[in-house]
Design a protein around this motif. Structure first.
Motif, PDB file in Angstrom:
ATOM      1  N   SER A 165       0.853  -1.186   0.000  1.00 24.14           N
ATOM      2  CA  SER A 165       0.000   0.000   0.000  1.00 24.14           C
ATOM      3  C   SER A 165       0.885   1.231   0.000  1.00 24.14           C
ATOM      4  N   ASP A 166       0.240   2.407   0.085  1.00 24.36           N
ATOM      5  CA  ASP A 166       1.001   3.654   0.133  1.00 24.36           C
ATOM      6  C   ASP A 166       1.834   3.767   1.403  1.00 24.36           C
ATOM      7  N   LEU A 167       1.432   3.060   2.450  1.00 19.53           N
ATOM      8  CA  LEU A 167       2.164   3.119   3.716  1.00 19.53           C
ATOM      9  C   LEU A 167       3.372   2.198   3.736  1.00 19.53           C
ATOM     10  N   GLY A 168       3.468   1.257   2.792  1.00 21.30           N
ATOM     11  CA  GLY A 168       4.592   0.341   2.758  1.00 21.30           C
ATOM     12  C   GLY A 168       4.143  -1.087   2.556  1.00 21.30           C
ATOM     13  N   ILE A 169       4.926  -2.000   3.061  1.00 17.83           N
ATOM     14  CA  ILE A 169       4.679  -3.438   2.935  1.00 17.83           C
ATOM     15  C   ILE A 169       4.292  -3.991   4.298  1.00 17.83           C
ATOM     16  N   SER A 170       3.260  -4.792   4.322  1.00 18.30           N
ATOM     17  CA  SER A 170       2.793  -5.405   5.560  1.00 18.30           C
ATOM     18  C   SER A 170       2.415  -6.848   5.267  1.00 18.30           C
ATOM     19  N   ALA A 217       2.144 -10.011  13.094  1.00 15.10           N
ATOM     20  CA  ALA A 217       1.962  -9.052  12.007  1.00 15.10           C
ATOM     21  C   ALA A 217       3.179  -8.138  11.940  1.00 15.10           C
ATOM     22  N   PHE A 218       3.607  -7.809  10.715  1.00 12.98           N
ATOM     23  CA  PHE A 218       4.773  -6.950  10.526  1.00 12.98           C
ATOM     24  C   PHE A 218       4.459  -5.897   9.469  1.00 12.98           C
ATOM     25  N   GLY A 219       5.315  -4.894   9.402  1.00 14.59           N
ATOM     26  CA  GLY A 219       5.188  -3.831   8.415  1.00 14.59           C
ATOM     27  C   GLY A 219       6.430  -2.970   8.415  1.00 14.59           C
ATOM     28  N   PHE A 220       6.808  -2.482   7.232  1.00 10.78           N
ATOM     29  CA  PHE A 220       7.947  -1.570   7.118  1.00 10.78           C
ATOM     30  C   PHE A 220       7.704  -0.637   5.942  1.00 10.78           C
ATOM     31  N   PRO A 221       8.220   0.586   6.000  1.00 10.48           N
ATOM     32  CA  PRO A 221       7.970   1.578   4.938  1.00 10.48           C
ATOM     33  C   PRO A 221       8.800   1.284   3.702  1.00 10.48           C
ATOM     34  N   VAL A 222       8.370   1.892   2.594  1.00 10.18           N
ATOM     35  CA  VAL A 222       9.046   1.736   1.310  1.00 10.18           C
ATOM     36  C   VAL A 222       9.477   3.110   0.837  1.00 10.18           C
TER      37      VAL A 222
END
Length: 279
Positions: A165-170, A217-222
């Protein structure tokens, strides 16, 4: 002559003041008035209390504001409204401002794109097609592939699915509940493992009622430069539990996402309705 009396009463004349012996008169300390004989009720005096002025209520304030200059008239109000023009006050009716060629404002690209979409909506009767550049996974969702349970039993950690998404990868990760203390970390790179970063996943809950598996659950910006065609992101999962480490790196190939062009078809009617959100 009366017995025991040393003096006779003085006659009273009209308009004269009656004299009272000092022994039968006394003055009060409060009002300096003659005291009544013992056994009589004291003279009652009214107690006057001044009421403090309270703040006006909302209706009173509105009524007061209605009568103020410039306020709207209510029912029965005959106040006249005066209109005065700017030229009557010595002001100009119009203001002219001259711009030089170098002072022309630059229109942002997103505004130009919206104007282009608006012109397409007005002049085209066909469905619109947009081309977007976004990161697309190079693998199918692991949880939907056959043998997912066997992989999880073998390596104790498996990627379920990933979204962009626009927020990054999750994404979400499933692990075997070997011990209470556990940690899941995502190691990712934007430069083909010349440099790497890590993000700690958070526990989301058990995977089922048995309590043998947990979900993280994980997430990091792109960064923005990854939205160029051909850019890639690689990552792998590390599971630390009971003093040991377990990895899920897609059987040695790593999980990767590539920036590709994606065609988006939108019917004309839906696009016209969605354009309202940009106004």
């Amino acid at each position: 002559m009366s017995k025991g009396s040393g003096s006779a009463p003085l006659p009273s004349t009209p308009g004269s003041r009656k004299l009272v012996p000092r022994s039968l008169s006394c003055l009060s300390d409060m009002d300096r008035r003659p005291c009544r004989p013992p056994g009589c009720d004291p003279r009652l005096r009214p107690i006057i209390q001044r009421r403090s002025r309270s703040l006006p209520t909302s209706p009173e304030r509105r009524a007061k504001a209605a009568g103020a200059p410039g306020a709207a008239c209510g029912a029965g109000c005959n106040r006249q409204v005066r209109v005065r023009f700017a030229d009557a006050l010595g002001l100009e009716l119009a203001q002219v401002k001259v711009f030089n060629a170098g002072d022309d404002p630059s229109v942002p690209l997103h505004v130009l794109s919206r104007l282009a979409i608006n012109s397409d909506l007005c002049c085209s009767s066909q469905d619109l097609e947009f081309t977007l550049q976004c990161l697309v996974p190079d693998f199918s969702p692991p949880i939907e592939t056959p043998g997912f349970g066997e992989r999880l039993a073998r390596q104790l950690v498996c990627l379920e699915r990933v979204t962009c998404s626009d927020l990054g990868i999750s994404g979400t990760v499933r692990v075997r509940n070997v011990a209470f203390e556990k940690q899941v970390t995502v190691r990712y790179t934007f430069s083909g493992w010349r440099s790497a970063h890590e993000a700690v996943a958070r526990w989301r809950g058990p995977a089922g009622a048995e309590g043998t598996e947990d979900i993280f659950a994980f997430g990091f910006p792109v960064p923005p430069f990854l939205l160029e065609l051909g850019s890639q992101v690689h990552f792998a999962l590390r599971y630390g539990v009971a003093g040991a480490e377990y990895w899920d790196n897609n059987d040695g190939r790593d999980y990767s996402l590539t920036c590709r062009s994606h065609a988006l078809h939108m019917p004309r009617g839906e696009c016209e309705e969605s354009w309202i959100h940009f106004i």
